[in-house]
Design a protein around this motif. Structure first.
Motif, PDB file in Angstrom:
ATOM      1  N   GLU A  40       0.732  -1.171   0.134  1.00 51.73           N
ATOM      2  CA  GLU A  40       0.165   0.060  -0.083  1.00 51.73           C
ATOM      3  C   GLU A  40       0.862   1.065  -0.065  1.00 51.73           C
ATOM      4  O   GLU A  40       0.606   2.163  -0.708  1.00 51.73           O
ATOM      5  N   TRP A  41       1.758   1.261   0.770  1.00 54.98           N
ATOM      6  CA  TRP A  41       2.811   2.256   0.927  1.00 54.98           C
ATOM      7  C   TRP A  41       3.341   2.608  -0.430  1.00 54.98           C
ATOM      8  O   TRP A  41       3.403   3.695  -0.902  1.00 54.98           O
ATOM      9  N   TRP A  44       0.615   3.942  -3.054  1.00 57.04           N
ATOM     10  CA  TRP A  44       0.367   5.684  -2.780  1.00 57.04           C
ATOM     11  C   TRP A  44       1.503   6.374  -3.128  1.00 57.04           C
ATOM     12  O   TRP A  44       1.286   7.646  -3.390  1.00 57.04           O
ATOM     13  N   SER A  45       2.915   6.024  -2.777  1.00 53.28           N
ATOM     14  CA  SER A  45       3.881   6.707  -3.119  1.00 53.28           C
ATOM     15  C   SER A  45       4.005   7.114  -4.768  1.00 53.28           C
ATOM     16  O   SER A  45       4.155   8.046  -5.279  1.00 53.28           O
ATOM     17  N   ALA A  47       1.641   6.774  -6.800  1.00 50.58           N
ATOM     18  CA  ALA A  47       0.163   7.564  -7.206  1.00 50.58           C
ATOM     19  C   ALA A  47       0.670   9.292  -6.980  1.00 50.58           C
ATOM     20  O   ALA A  47       0.340  10.050  -7.773  1.00 50.58           O
ATOM     21  N   VAL A  48       1.013   9.291  -5.779  1.00 52.35           N
ATOM     22  CA  VAL A  48       1.288  10.971  -5.437  1.00 52.35           C
ATOM     23  C   VAL A  48       2.587  11.329  -6.402  1.00 52.35           C
ATOM     24  O   VAL A  48       2.477  12.466  -6.546  1.00 52.35           O
TER      25      VAL A  48
END
Length: 75
Positions: A40-41, A44-45, A47-48
């Motif tokens: 997940e980390w 999301w990294s 995606a950001v």
């Protein structure tokens, strides 16, 4: 009237009790927090990072386009 003031004081906690209650509530809420997994980390990294790159492209295009428009209007 003296009894009204006494009951009012017993209901309202002092500053230190309110601070202690606040800290207790923070700790209780922090125990509910679930840490993200490594997958997940990473997701999301990425995606950001993609969002920031797209935002940079949009701002750069606007800067270039408005700069060209200003040059055509003013000179």
């Amino acid at each position: 009237m003296a009894k009204a003031n006494e009951s009012e004081k017993s209901v309202k906690p002092n500053v230190f009790m309110r601070i202690g209650l606040f800290i207790k509530q923070i700790i209780d809420e922090m125990r509910k927090v679930v840490a993200p997994t490594g997958k997940e980390w990473a997701g999301w990294s990425v995606a950001v990072f993609i969002f920031v790159v797209l935002l940079m492209v949009v701002v750069t295009a606007m800067d270039f386009g408005l700069g060209q428009l200003a040059l055509r209007i003013f000179g």
